[in-house]
Enzyme design. Structure first.
Site, PDB file in Angstrom:
ATOM      1  N   GLY A   8       0.837  -1.216   0.000  1.00 41.73           N
ATOM      2  CA  GLY A   8       0.000   0.000   0.000  1.00 41.73           C
ATOM      3  C   GLY A   8       0.863   1.253   0.000  1.00 41.73           C
ATOM      4  O   GLY A   8       0.457   2.310   0.499  1.00 41.73           O
ATOM      5  N   ASP A  53      -0.280  -7.589  -5.762  1.00 42.82           N
ATOM      6  CA  ASP A  53      -1.699  -7.679  -5.405  1.00 42.82           C
ATOM      7  C   ASP A  53      -1.760  -8.544  -4.147  1.00 42.82           C
ATOM      8  O   ASP A  53      -1.443  -9.738  -4.208  1.00 42.82           O
ATOM      9  CB  ASP A  53      -2.476  -8.331  -6.558  1.00 42.82           C
ATOM     10  CG  ASP A  53      -3.941  -8.527  -6.212  1.00 42.82           C
ATOM     11  OD1 ASP A  53      -4.345  -8.249  -5.048  1.00 42.82           O
ATOM     12  OD2 ASP A  53      -4.699  -8.957  -7.096  1.00 42.82           O
ATOM     13  N   TYR A 143     -15.417  -2.516   6.702  1.00 46.16           N
ATOM     14  CA  TYR A 143     -14.051  -2.083   7.024  1.00 46.16           C
ATOM     15  C   TYR A 143     -13.748  -2.383   8.505  1.00 46.16           C
ATOM     16  O   TYR A 143     -12.710  -2.958   8.832  1.00 46.16           O
ATOM     17  CB  TYR A 143     -13.933  -0.584   6.730  1.00 46.16           C
ATOM     18  CG  TYR A 143     -12.607   0.044   7.093  1.00 46.16           C
ATOM     19  CD1 TYR A 143     -11.433  -0.302   6.433  1.00 46.16           C
ATOM     20  CD2 TYR A 143     -12.529   1.021   8.092  1.00 46.16           C
ATOM     21  CE1 TYR A 143     -10.228   0.295   6.756  1.00 46.16           C
ATOM     22  CE2 TYR A 143     -11.325   1.627   8.417  1.00 46.16           C
ATOM     23  CZ  TYR A 143     -10.170   1.256   7.751  1.00 46.16           C
ATOM     24  OH  TYR A 143      -8.989   1.847   8.073  1.00 46.16           O
ATOM     25  N   LYS A 147     -11.061  -4.970  10.211  1.00 47.46           N
ATOM     26  CA  LYS A 147      -9.992  -4.516  11.116  1.00 47.46           C
ATOM     27  C   LYS A 147     -10.013  -5.301  12.434  1.00 47.46           C
ATOM     28  O   LYS A 147      -8.968  -5.610  12.989  1.00 47.46           O
ATOM     29  CB  LYS A 147     -10.112  -3.009  11.374  1.00 47.46           C
ATOM     30  CG  LYS A 147      -9.707  -2.169  10.166  1.00 47.46           C
ATOM     31  CD  LYS A 147      -8.207  -2.319   9.902  1.00 47.46           C
ATOM     32  CE  LYS A 147      -7.742  -1.624   8.663  1.00 47.46           C
ATOM     33  NZ  LYS A 147      -6.343  -1.903   8.334  1.00 47.46           N
ATOM     34  N   ILE A 173      -6.365  10.323   9.647  1.00 45.52           N
ATOM     35  CA  ILE A 173      -5.019  10.868   9.439  1.00 45.52           C
ATOM     36  C   ILE A 173      -5.077  12.058   8.475  1.00 45.52           C
ATOM     37  O   ILE A 173      -5.651  11.957   7.390  1.00 45.52           O
ATOM     38  CB  ILE A 173      -4.059   9.783   8.885  1.00 45.52           C
ATOM     39  CG1 ILE A 173      -4.054   8.541   9.787  1.00 45.52           C
ATOM     40  CG2 ILE A 173      -2.661  10.353   8.712  1.00 45.52           C
ATOM     41  CD1 ILE A 173      -3.515   8.748  11.194  1.00 45.52           C
TER      42      ILE A 173
HETATM   43  N1  LIG Z   1      -5.755   7.228   6.459  1.00 47.93           N
HETATM   44  C1  LIG Z   1      -6.425   7.092   7.578  1.00 47.93           C
HETATM   45  O1  LIG Z   1      -7.077   8.036   8.056  1.00 47.93           O
HETATM   46  C2  LIG Z   1      -6.382   5.775   8.319  1.00 47.93           C
HETATM   47  C3  LIG Z   1      -6.983   5.690   9.583  1.00 47.93           C
HETATM   48  C4  LIG Z   1      -6.976   4.491  10.273  1.00 47.93           C
HETATM   49  C5  LIG Z   1      -6.324   3.396   9.722  1.00 47.93           C
HETATM   50  N2  LIG Z   1      -5.731   3.491   8.500  1.00 47.93           N
HETATM   51  C6  LIG Z   1      -5.083   2.274   7.954  1.00 47.93           C
HETATM   52  O2  LIG Z   1      -3.779   2.575   7.476  1.00 47.93           O
HETATM   53  C7  LIG Z   1      -3.487   1.754   6.333  1.00 47.93           C
HETATM   54  C8  LIG Z   1      -3.093   2.643   5.164  1.00 47.93           C
HETATM   55  O3  LIG Z   1      -4.169   3.529   4.890  1.00 47.93           O
HETATM   56  P1  LIG Z   1      -4.096   4.714   3.823  1.00 47.93           P
HETATM   57  O4  LIG Z   1      -4.902   5.818   4.369  1.00 47.93           O
HETATM   58  O5  LIG Z   1      -2.708   4.942   3.388  1.00 47.93           O
HETATM   59  O6  LIG Z   1      -4.960   4.059   2.644  1.00 47.93           O
HETATM   60  P2  LIG Z   1      -4.965   4.400   1.093  1.00 47.93           P
HETATM   61  O7  LIG Z   1      -6.303   4.007   0.555  1.00 47.93           O
HETATM   62  O8  LIG Z   1      -4.472   5.776   0.838  1.00 47.93           O
HETATM   63  O9  LIG Z   1      -3.868   3.372   0.573  1.00 47.93           O
HETATM   64  C9  LIG Z   1      -4.098   1.985   0.557  1.00 47.93           C
HETATM   65  C10 LIG Z   1      -3.365   1.412  -0.636  1.00 47.93           C
HETATM   66  O10 LIG Z   1      -3.673   0.027  -0.736  1.00 47.93           O
HETATM   67  C11 LIG Z   1      -3.608  -0.301  -2.101  1.00 47.93           C
HETATM   68  N3  LIG Z   1      -4.347  -1.531  -2.421  1.00 47.93           N
HETATM   69  C12 LIG Z   1      -5.688  -1.684  -2.572  1.00 47.93           C
HETATM   70  N4  LIG Z   1      -5.965  -2.953  -2.960  1.00 47.93           N
HETATM   71  C13 LIG Z   1      -4.765  -3.599  -3.027  1.00 47.93           C
HETATM   72  C14 LIG Z   1      -4.405  -4.924  -3.397  1.00 47.93           C
HETATM   73  N5  LIG Z   1      -5.313  -5.849  -3.759  1.00 47.93           N
HETATM   74  N6  LIG Z   1      -3.100  -5.250  -3.386  1.00 47.93           N
HETATM   75  C15 LIG Z   1      -2.149  -4.327  -3.024  1.00 47.93           C
HETATM   76  N7  LIG Z   1      -2.445  -3.070  -2.692  1.00 47.93           N
HETATM   77  C16 LIG Z   1      -3.752  -2.704  -2.704  1.00 47.93           C
HETATM   78  C17 LIG Z   1      -4.200   0.891  -2.827  1.00 47.93           C
HETATM   79  O11 LIG Z   1      -3.700   0.955  -4.145  1.00 47.93           O
HETATM   80  C18 LIG Z   1      -3.752   2.073  -1.953  1.00 47.93           C
HETATM   81  O12 LIG Z   1      -2.661   2.747  -2.520  1.00 47.93           O
HETATM   82  C19 LIG Z   1      -4.738   0.902   6.089  1.00 47.93           C
HETATM   83  O13 LIG Z   1      -4.591  -0.336   6.721  1.00 47.93           O
HETATM   84  C20 LIG Z   1      -5.828   1.689   6.772  1.00 47.93           C
HETATM   85  O14 LIG Z   1      -6.883   0.856   7.168  1.00 47.93           O
HETATM   86  C21 LIG Z   1      -5.751   4.648   7.788  1.00 47.93           C
END
Ligand SMILES: NC(=O)c1ccc[n+]([C@@H]2O[C@H](COP(=O)([O-])OP(=O)(O)OC[C@H]3O[C@@H](n4cnc5c(N)ncnc54)[C@H](O)[C@@H]3O)[C@@H](O)[C@H]2O)c1
Length: 319
Positions: A8, A53, A143, A147, A173
């Site tokens: 990711g 993936d 979601y 989690k 975030i």
């Molecule tokens: N951003 C927030 O506010 C927030 C808050 C709580 C938790 N999180 C957690 O932090 C982590 C990162 O979040 P983020 O905000 O950077 O998310 P994001 O959606 O910006 O990035 C997630 C990435 O996962 C990739 N992805 C999707 N399907 C995929 C697959 N099949 N194979 C490989 N990659 C794949 C996407 O291309 C994307 O770039 C996640 O686990 C999310 O649940 C984020």
């Protein structure tokens, strides 16, 4: 020796985590793995980059073998708002994807797996103020379900197989580098772009919808500090509550208006309001503070000032 894979990596958190890890452990030791979105020139040229993936174990395994990986920061996921549009995809990416990472962790005897969890593990029955680490986990979104499953699986693999799995429950975030990827707290980033560019914003949450939030520098430092903590001090593993600030759209608007007085915000709640209503308003992160010394640096005021400064540079200088 740290040989790190970040899944990711092109996402909101990944894009800044890769930069921080490369600075700390050396560019060549941090493999950034994206999915479909093209990486920035900076990410592609500053160290190894691969497409994977996570729903395909072979696809992850190829990269783990190629680079002799010993640590994974597993960030690939589908977030809350898109998760409600595509629950089946969310199950596959968030649950099957994590299961693949865990099994690879065992097969290749990885040293550590870091996986962010979320305040989405909580649900309508959870106490909303100062939500404890140990509480009711009955989320109503796919979601959130994914989690909770991730936290439980992580703890199970630690107890049963000794796999060193660690995770933090991030709040929403806020960041200036990469746009968020379809969560419920995305407004708190969009609002800054619109305030600077158009001086107005239509918010999809109610003005009094208070949620826990964190600025990206704290989020990045937090997960790296947990990764480096002495395991002897850790009583929790997959599920540390992490807090920094809590505010409503109206409070954020007022803070932005201190710097951009002409800014106006309208409120037109959509389906994301229901998700926000199921989440806590504030979080008790004393377990993280006591067990590995967590302490946030940014509050609403310092985050707002820094966001506006960074985004003005980005928008007006055209990069
Ligand atoms: N951003 C927030 O506010 C927030 C808050 C709580 C938790 N999180 C957690 O932090 C982590 C990162 O979040 P983020 O905000 O950077 O998310 P994001 O959606 O910006 O990035 C997630 C990435 O996962 C990739 N992805 C999707 N399907 C995929 C697959 N099949 N194979 C490989 N990659 C794949 C996407 O291309 C994307 O770039 C996640 O686990 C999310 O649940 C984020």
């Amino acid at each position: 020796m740290e040989r790190i894979l970040v899944t990711g990596a092109v996402g909101q958190i990944g894009s800044e985590l890769v930069e921080a890890l490369r600075k700390k452990y050396g560019n060549e030791n941090v493999v950034a793995a994206g999915h479909k979105t093209k990486p920035t020139e900076e990410m592609r040229t500053s160290g190894p980059f691969e497409f994977i993936d996570v729903t395909s174990r072979e696809s992850i395994e190829r990269v783990v073998k190629k680079y002799n990986i010993d640590t994974i920061y597993h960030l690939a996921a589908i977030l809350s708002a898109i998760g409600e549009e595509k629950p089946q995809l969310t199950f596959r990416v968030n649950i099957i994807g994590l299961y693949n990472i865990l099994e690879i962790g065992l097969k290749y005897k990885l040293e550590r797996i870091m996986v962010p969890s979320s305040i989405a593990v909580f649900g309508p029955q959870t106490p909303k103020e100062n939500t404890p680490n140990e509480t009711i986990l009955r989320p109503t979104t796919m979601y959130g379900v994914s989690k909770v499953a991730g936290e439980l699986l992580g703890d199970y693999y630690y107890r049963r197989f000794g796999l060193d799995f660690r995770g933090v429950r991030y709040p929403g975030i806020i960041s200036s580098k990469t746009l968020p990827g379809g969560g419920t707290t995305d407004y708190a980033v969009e609002i800054f772009y619109e305030a600077i560019k158009k001086k107005k914003y239509k918010c999809y949450l109610r003005k009094d919808s208070t949620l826990p939030m964190m600025y990206m520098p704290d989020a990045i430092r937090g997960i790296i500090e947990l990764a480096e903590a002495d395991i002897k001090n850790l009583k929790h593993h997959s599920d540390y509550n992490l807090a920094a600030m809590s505010f409503s759209p109206e409070e954020l608007t007022k803070e932005i208006q201190r710097i951009i007085p002409e800014f106006k915000c309208e409120y037109k709640p959509d389906s994301r309001q229901e998700i926000a209503d199921s989440w806590p308003k504030s979080i008790d992160d004393s377990a993280a503070r006591e067990e590995w010394g967590w302490k946030p640096e940014y509050n609403l005021q310092s985050m707002t000032k820094d966001m506006i400064q960074k985004l003005r540079e980005k928008i007006f200088k055209g990069f």
